[in-house]
Structure formats: structure tokens, C-alpha cells
Design an enzyme around this catalytic site. Structure first.
Site, PDB file in Angstrom:
ATOM      1  N   GLY A  53      70.491  50.654  41.093  1.00  0.00           N
ATOM      2  CA  GLY A  53      71.122  51.671  40.921  1.00  0.00           C
ATOM      3  C   GLY A  53      72.467  51.651  40.144  1.00  0.00           C
ATOM      4  O   GLY A  53      72.452  50.697  39.053  1.00  0.00           O
ATOM      5  N   HIS A 113      69.430  51.338  31.939  1.00  0.00           N
ATOM      6  CA  HIS A 113      68.177  51.774  32.851  1.00  0.00           C
ATOM      7  C   HIS A 113      67.463  53.186  32.521  1.00  0.00           C
ATOM      8  O   HIS A 113      66.308  53.039  32.465  1.00  0.00           O
ATOM      9  CB  HIS A 113      68.936  52.405  34.244  1.00  0.00           C
ATOM     10  CG  HIS A 113      69.808  51.028  34.958  1.00  0.00           C
ATOM     11  ND1 HIS A 113      71.171  51.224  34.916  1.00  0.00           N
ATOM     12  CD2 HIS A 113      69.333  49.953  35.651  1.00  0.00           C
ATOM     13  CE1 HIS A 113      71.505  50.135  35.547  1.00  0.00           C
ATOM     14  NE2 HIS A 113      70.521  49.211  35.923  1.00  0.00           N
TER      15      HIS A 113
HETATM   16  P1  AMP Z   1      69.607  46.112  37.727  1.00  0.00           P
HETATM   17  O1  AMP Z   1      70.088  47.556  38.459  1.00  0.00           O
HETATM   18  O2  AMP Z   1      71.027  45.544  37.242  1.00  0.00           O
HETATM   19  O3  AMP Z   1      68.880  45.452  38.817  1.00  0.00           O
HETATM   20  O4  AMP Z   1      68.705  46.285  36.426  1.00  0.00           O
HETATM   21  C1  AMP Z   1      67.648  47.268  36.729  1.00  0.00           C
HETATM   22  C2  AMP Z   1      66.873  47.028  35.551  1.00  0.00           C
HETATM   23  O5  AMP Z   1      67.509  47.621  34.281  1.00  0.00           O
HETATM   24  C3  AMP Z   1      66.486  45.497  35.146  1.00  0.00           C
HETATM   25  O6  AMP Z   1      65.163  45.445  34.840  1.00  0.00           O
HETATM   26  C4  AMP Z   1      67.478  45.064  33.846  1.00  0.00           C
HETATM   27  O7  AMP Z   1      67.164  44.295  33.114  1.00  0.00           O
HETATM   28  C5  AMP Z   1      67.481  46.369  33.167  1.00  0.00           C
HETATM   29  N1  AMP Z   1      68.707  46.487  32.514  1.00  0.00           N
HETATM   30  C6  AMP Z   1      70.042  46.638  32.907  1.00  0.00           C
HETATM   31  N2  AMP Z   1      71.095  46.731  31.815  1.00  0.00           N
HETATM   32  C7  AMP Z   1      70.218  46.889  30.787  1.00  0.00           C
HETATM   33  C8  AMP Z   1      70.553  47.062  29.409  1.00  0.00           C
HETATM   34  N3  AMP Z   1      71.781  46.881  28.929  1.00  0.00           N
HETATM   35  N4  AMP Z   1      69.606  47.322  28.346  1.00  0.00           N
HETATM   36  C9  AMP Z   1      68.359  47.185  29.092  1.00  0.00           C
HETATM   37  N5  AMP Z   1      67.876  47.026  30.271  1.00  0.00           N
HETATM   38  C10 AMP Z   1      68.621  46.603  31.114  1.00  0.00           C
END
Ligand code: AMP
Length: 300
Positions: free
Chosen positions: A28, A34
């Protein structure tokens, strides 16, 4: 949707009609990074499921579980218009009815103890456990992850191979602010001064990229040197790894490598990474997330 049974019922029904399923696991506090994953998922399957779950199992006892932003209403609003079929937002009791500590866990291989894993003991076991549960619950054909969390991508890909899980992992390049800062849910904790200081991560990757032609040691020296004069920034690690093994490269290594960096800016811990081409011309394009690239818009 916040129950496992409810999600399964919806997806079973759609699968009976022949639909394929893409899953985007998140915690989230959604940002454009995301959303890039969601857009990619939309291209890859008939049904898109976005999970939103702040997984206690992947936070250490002294980490920011309580502080981690929870913005479900805004997240649902951000997803509207992107063609998401189901937002799956279970509570902790739904995912871990007997408490998270007591149950079976997935254990990462040795790479899970390095880099992020060395600084966050147990983090990757917790992450893999919840991802395995989400895979089992949604049974997606494809799951979409961000290159931003490079070690996570490596370990999830290994889990899928090692446990013969029946899905494909799709990786989306890191989405950045115009000045290079990688988008992160934790960026909102940075005050004005820290936001400026945080740029050192992307700058260190730039320095690494420019010196990659001169070999791994030079690359590391230049990358670390970028942190030299930044007050309030503590470098956790700066390493260059072989993307195939995720082990540090030696001085003889040539070809495409991955530079990983983590640092604390004030009280906020940030990570970033970039592909580089070691031993090639400085300007060589090392991969899809070369620093100069703008946020990917797969839908366009
Ligand atoms: P998180 O909510 O931080 O667990 O991230 C969920 C997904 O979003 C994971 O696969 C992350 O690698 C991806 N994600 C987070 N930040 C970025 C970003 N800046 N660019 C691309 N994907 C991202």
C-alpha cells in the site's frame, strides 16, 4: 475484498470462464512506481488483483512496522481507472489467524542473508512467506514486481524456480522522480533537507555507471566516494553483484552487473540499484533501468 475465501471465489469463477490472472503484491501507500506495475499487469492478464498488506512478518522488532504508512482509501482511489478487478486488503488476522510467529515459514537461500538481509535479519523469510501465501491464495498466472527491490526480485524468482511454483514473474523498471530519486513509500518521511540529501543514492549509481568501464574496484570507489560529503546520510552498503548469482563480482568480472545501494537518510532507510556494464564504454546502455530513463509507461 478482505477475505481469502472471498478472493478465491471471485477468481475461481473468472478462471472457470477461461480468464488469466495477474497479481501485484504491495504494502500500500501506493505511488507511481506501484501504478506502473498495475499497468503492466493489466497488459498481461484478463484479471488484475492488487494486494495491499503490510506484512508484520517481514519487519524486524526495531523496524518501522507501526510507522509504515497505511492509506487504504487513497490507494483504492489511485487504482480506480486502471482496470483493477480486485483490491485484496486482508487484515493481519486473516493472513495469520494463529499469529505470525507460530506458523510455517519459507526460508530464503543464502543470498537472503546478504545486503538487505544482513541489515534486516528475517526480512526475506517474512517476505517470501507472505508472497508464497499470496501466490497460493490467488494462483496467478503472472505476478508483477518492481526492479526497485532487486534482491526481492531475485529471491522471489528463485523461490518460484526452487519450489516449482506455477507462475511467471514479470519485472518492471524502477520509476523515479524527475531528479532521479527512486519512488518509495518511505520518501514521505523525508523532510526538505533530507529529500535533497536522498539524491545521493541516485548520484552514487550515476558515478558507478560512469566509472564502470574501468572495472569493479574503480566503480565501487567512485560510488562510495559520492557519499563522502553528505551530512546526515549513513551508507549501509554499496556493492556490485552478478545478476545471475547475486554474489559480489570480482575485479575480473566483465559484462552486465547490478549495483546495490542502501543508506539511512535521517531516520529513513532507502535502497536503490542500477544495472551497469563493467568493462564497456562509459556511455553504454546497461539495461532497462538506465538512470536517464523516464518512468516507464508500458500502457503508452
Ligand atoms: P512495496 O509496497 O514497497 O512492498 O512494493 C510493492 C511493489 O512495488 C514491489 O514489487 C516493489 O518493488 C514495487 N516498487 C516500489 N517502488 C517502486 C518504484 N519506484 N518503481 C517500480 N516499482 C516499485
Amino acid at each position: 475484498m478482505n477475505t481469502i475465501a472471498g478472493l478465491r471465489a471471485v477468481l475461481d469463477e473468472r478462471r472457470r470462464g477461461g480468464a488469466s490472472v495477474a497479481l501485484v503484491p504491495t504494502m500500500g501507500a501506493l505511488h507511481d512506481g506501484h501504478l506502473a506495475l498495475v499497468r503492466r499487469a493489466r497488459e498481461l492478464a484478463d484479471v488484475v488483483v492488487v494486494s495491499i498488506f503490510v506484512n508484520p512478518l517481514q519487519f524486524g522488532p526495531t523496524e518501522d512496522l507501526d510507522r509504515y504508512p497505511r492509506t487504504l482509501e487513497a490507494d483504492v482511489a489511485a487504482l480506480s481507472g486502471l482496470g483493477v478487478d480486485v483490491v485484496f486488503a486482508p487484515d493481519v488476522a486473516e493472513m495469520y489467524p494463529d499469529g505470525s510467529a507460530a506458523g510455517t515459514k519459507v526460508t530464503a537461500g543464502p543470498v537472503g542473508g546478504r545486503y538487505e538481509g544482513a541489515h534486516r535479519p528475517g526480512h526475506f523469510d517474512g517476505m517470501l512467506t507472505v508472497v508464497a501465501k499470496l501466490f497460493s491464495i490467488a494462483q496467478p498466472d503472472v505476478a508483477v514486481f518492481g526492479q526497485k527491490d532487486a534482491q526481492q526480485v531475485f529471491l522471489v524468482t528463485r523461490m518460484v524456480a526452487d519450489l516449482d511454483l506455477r507462475l511467471r514473474i514479470e519485472v518492471v523498471p524502477t520509476v523515479r522522480e524527475a531528479d532521479g530519486l527512486a519512488l518509495s513509500s518511505r520518501n514521505r518521511f523525508l523532510d526538505g533537507r533530507e529529500r535533497v540529501a536522498a539524491l545521493v543514492l541516485a548520484e552514487s549509481l550515476d558515478a558507478a555507471r560512469t566509472s564502470a568501464a574501468d572495472g569493479a574496484s574503480e566503480l565501487l570507489a567512485e560510488g562510495v566516494a559520492a557519499f563522502g560529503d553528505h551530512d546526515g546520510v549513513d551508507l549501509d552498503y554499496f556493492v556490485v553483484v552478478d545478476p545471475a548469482t547475486f554474489l559480489p563480482v570480482d575485479e575480473e568480472f566483465r559484462g552486465r552487473a547490478l549495483v546495490l545501494v542502501a543508506a539511512r537518510v535521517g531516520t529513513t532507510r532507502l535502497i536503490d540499484n542500477a544495472f551497469v556494464e563493467i568493462g564497456a564504454d562509459a556511455g553504454a546502455d546497461a539495461g532497462p533501468d538506465a538512470r536517464a530513463e523516464l518512468p516507464p509507461s508500458p500502457a503508452e
